[in-house]
Scaffold this active site. Sequence first.
Site: not given
Length: 315
Positions: A81, A183, A256, A281
């Site tokens: 990318d 955006k 993404d 975890r």
Amino acid sequence: MIVTTAQLYKVAYKKFAVGAYNINNLEQTMGLFRGNMQSKAPFIIQLSKGARGYTDKRMLEAIIRTAEQIFPEAIFAVHLDHGDEQTCYDCIDSGFYSSVMIDASHEPFAENVAITKRVVDRAHAKGISVEAELGMLGGVEEDIKVDEGHACLTNPDEAVEFVKQTGCDSLAAAIGTSHGAYKFKGQQSLRFDVIEAISQKIPGMPIVMHGSSSVPVEEVQRINAAGGKLDPSARGVNENEYLPAAKLGVTKVNIDTDGRLVWMRVHREFFRDKPADFDFRPPGKIFMQAYADFIAHKNEKLGSAGQLDAVRASL
Ligand SMILES: [Zn+2]
């Protein structure tokens, strides 16, 4: 099974879009493979320059090769990318990548053509395809920052010349999206007129849509309720526009930011609710499943869900 990006495009073109998802670590990789198996979708793994340098590029390759063994049904391509020229050559020579993206879109047209052509020549000699960019998206992605004032939509006539002169295999076009979590203010639509003009002028050319995350309001609200400080007015691409864009020739959709929001939400909520916990975890397990569900959902919107058998049959 790792296939070429061209093999995926051949099946997808004007029918559905293939999701291209960036990975940086093993949790994302496990979630990505599970989500694509859950939704029976072909997919593209994207590695950015930043991801390759996060630990070591060999670590990512080993993780992906191991995932390929754990999920023998998976069909996917491996893609660089936003590469610069040198990183493209490194990936082409590695023998691991299905395709590379050369991003010289910040250069003047003639220079963009010259750089792209050099990468195309070297890639094609090894059977690797090249995505190139014309036009400039606004926003922030790793070390690339473009002010909204300098962003410009792809000019379809220039695109014809660009493809003819470079021989690139797919075209990353600026069609009304931008990079990053911030955006648009308010609702904004994709520029379907530009997509249609490009695909009419360059029939068969897969168009790539960058900056396609939707930045869901609920996700931003949950993150902020758990201590985050994201701009609550941020908006992304309407997911219901993915498929109409795909029918016009958008064949690869890069997502993404939305995946990073999943990571942020899971971890912020986990540590808010369990402030005494220090094992990585338990939240990692929650993240892997949440990321898998997220991928499966995106694939439904892209139309790639359920296409795995069609791709297998075409190989
Ligand atoms: Zn991008």
